[in-house]
Every structure is written in C-alpha cells, then in structure tokens.
Design a protein around this motif. Structure first.
Motif, PDB file in Angstrom:
ATOM      1  N   PRO A  91       0.838  -1.200   0.000  1.00 19.28           N
ATOM      2  CA  PRO A  91       0.000   0.000   0.000  1.00 19.28           C
ATOM      3  C   PRO A  91       0.877   1.255   0.000  1.00 19.28           C
ATOM      4  O   PRO A  91       1.877   1.328   0.710  1.00 19.28           O
ATOM      5  N   GLU A  92       0.496   2.222  -0.822  1.00 13.76           N
ATOM      6  CA  GLU A  92       1.279   3.451  -0.965  1.00 13.76           C
ATOM      7  C   GLU A  92       0.635   4.571  -0.152  1.00 13.76           C
ATOM      8  O   GLU A  92      -0.495   4.984  -0.422  1.00 13.76           O
ATOM      9  N   ASP A  93       1.359   5.059   0.836  1.00 13.74           N
ATOM     10  CA  ASP A  93       0.894   6.145   1.699  1.00 13.74           C
ATOM     11  C   ASP A  93       0.817   7.426   0.884  1.00 13.74           C
ATOM     12  O   ASP A  93       1.818   7.898   0.363  1.00 13.74           O
ATOM     13  N   GLN A  94      -0.374   7.991   0.747  1.00 15.39           N
ATOM     14  CA  GLN A  94      -0.592   9.215  -0.024  1.00 15.39           C
ATOM     15  C   GLN A  94      -0.663  10.450   0.867  1.00 15.39           C
ATOM     16  O   GLN A  94      -0.932  11.550   0.388  1.00 15.39           O
ATOM     17  N   GLY A  95      -0.453  10.279   2.166  1.00 13.63           N
ATOM     18  CA  GLY A  95      -0.505  11.409   3.091  1.00 13.63           C
ATOM     19  C   GLY A  95      -1.930  11.829   3.395  1.00 13.63           C
ATOM     20  O   GLY A  95      -2.887  11.111   3.126  1.00 13.63           O
ATOM     21  N   GLY A  96      -2.060  13.014   3.937  1.00 13.52           N
ATOM     22  CA  GLY A  96      -3.371  13.534   4.293  1.00 13.52           C
ATOM     23  C   GLY A  96      -3.230  14.833   5.052  1.00 13.52           C
ATOM     24  O   GLY A  96      -2.135  15.331   5.263  1.00 13.52           O
ATOM     25  N   PRO A  97      -4.352  15.389   5.486  1.00 11.87           N
ATOM     26  CA  PRO A  97      -4.315  16.653   6.219  1.00 11.87           C
ATOM     27  C   PRO A  97      -3.751  16.456   7.628  1.00 11.87           C
ATOM     28  O   PRO A  97      -3.643  15.323   8.103  1.00 11.87           O
ATOM     29  N   PRO A  98      -3.435  17.548   8.304  1.00 11.59           N
ATOM     30  CA  PRO A  98      -2.900  17.436   9.659  1.00 11.59           C
ATOM     31  C   PRO A  98      -3.945  16.986  10.678  1.00 11.59           C
ATOM     32  O   PRO A  98      -5.143  16.953  10.393  1.00 11.59           O
ATOM     33  N   LEU A  99      -3.469  16.670  11.849  1.00 11.66           N
ATOM     34  CA  LEU A  99      -4.296  16.288  12.984  1.00 11.66           C
ATOM     35  C   LEU A  99      -5.371  17.354  13.232  1.00 11.66           C
ATOM     36  O   LEU A  99      -5.090  18.548  13.155  1.00 11.66           O
ATOM     37  N   GLN A 100      -6.599  16.890  13.520  1.00 10.76           N
ATOM     38  CA  GLN A 100      -7.714  17.810  13.751  1.00 10.76           C
ATOM     39  C   GLN A 100      -8.518  17.369  14.965  1.00 10.76           C
ATOM     40  O   GLN A 100      -8.498  16.199  15.343  1.00 10.76           O
ATOM     41  N   ARG A 101      -9.238  18.315  15.532  1.00 14.61           N
ATOM     42  CA  ARG A 101     -10.095  18.048  16.697  1.00 14.61           C
ATOM     43  C   ARG A 101     -11.557  18.122  16.263  1.00 14.61           C
ATOM     44  O   ARG A 101     -11.954  19.048  15.559  1.00 14.61           O
ATOM     45  N   ASP A 102     -12.358  17.145  16.702  1.00 16.61           N
ATOM     46  CA  ASP A 102     -13.784  17.109  16.395  1.00 16.61           C
ATOM     47  C   ASP A 102     -14.566  17.484  17.644  1.00 16.61           C
ATOM     48  O   ASP A 102     -14.784  16.661  18.533  1.00 16.61           O
ATOM     49  N   ASP A 103     -14.987  18.746  17.710  1.00 15.32           N
ATOM     50  CA  ASP A 103     -15.734  19.224  18.871  1.00 15.32           C
ATOM     51  C   ASP A 103     -17.214  18.884  18.803  1.00 15.32           C
ATOM     52  O   ASP A 103     -17.961  19.187  19.735  1.00 15.32           O
ATOM     53  N   ASP A 104     -17.669  18.256  17.699  1.00 12.60           N
ATOM     54  CA  ASP A 104     -19.061  17.830  17.609  1.00 12.60           C
ATOM     55  C   ASP A 104     -19.328  16.590  18.449  1.00 12.60           C
ATOM     56  O   ASP A 104     -20.481  16.228  18.678  1.00 12.60           O
TER      57      ASP A 104
END
Length: 123
Positions: A91-104
């Motif tokens: 599997p090829e790691d394509q990355g992604g957005p940074p760490l996020q917080r879900d306040d919902d």
C-alpha cells in the motif's frame, strides 16, 4: 486492509462508527474505501488490473492516541496485502491533512485521515 489493521491490535470500522456515536475504545480506525478502478491489463481490453484509494481515519481521545493509531496503521501497511488470487503492491501512503479536533463529539475526539493507494493484478 481491515485484517492487517486488526492484526496490529486496532479496532476497525468501515464507513463510520456504529450508530455514529463514540464509545470506548478511545482509539480506533475508520476505513472509507472508494469502489476502485479496474484498468486494462493489455490491448485486448481485459480489465484485470485494479487500483483503489482508501482513507483511513485514525481516531483517538487525545492527540497522542490519534497519532498512535496513525503510526500503527503505517506499520500494518508496510508490506503487500494478501488477497486470494491477486498479487498486491505494498500500500502506498498518499498522506493527508494534519491532525484535527472534532468538537461535535462529546467528549471531543482527535483524528487524522491518511490516504492509501492499493494496487493489484491477477496472480
């Protein structure tokens, strides 16, 4: 892919958490697979090659737990997957957005989505 993650001791859901609510465990992964693309293996037009993207959302009750899930995910996918009747690339790691917080969510959750490209051909 799900089995590879579970083999690393992760709790894994597909398409969301049951009932859309968060309950312990306080760290888990959620797979969001796309349907994939069947490509032509030759000029004859036989569609046997397969490519697919899967988002793995790594979730934790705090930033460290979410990043731990991301680390375990990378360790689980550091070798080709086993698929009956297919030869698969690692599997090829394509990355992604940074760490996020879900306040919902109550209490809030932390998450980091990571995309993986999966490719295989008939064996």
């Amino acid at each position: 892919m799900k089995q590879a993650l579970e083999d690393r001791g992760l709790t894994v859901y597909i398409g969301g958490t049951p009932g859309g609510i968060w309950t312990p465990p306080d760290k888990f992964a959620v797979l969001y697979p796309d349907p994939g693309v069947a490509g032509r293996a030759s000029l004859g037009g036989e569609r046997t090659d397969f490519r697919h993207l899967c988002q793995i959302t790594c979730v934790g009750g705090d930033p460290e737990r979410a990043m731990w899930v991301a680390d375990q995910t990378r360790k689980a996918l550091d070798r080709p997957l086993t698929v009956a009747g297919r030869l698969a690339w690692q599997p090829e790691d394509q990355g992604g957005p940074p760490l996020q917080r879900d306040d919902d969510m109550a209490p809030p959750l932390w998450y980091v989505p990571v995309l993986y490209l999966i490719q295989s051909i008939p064996s």
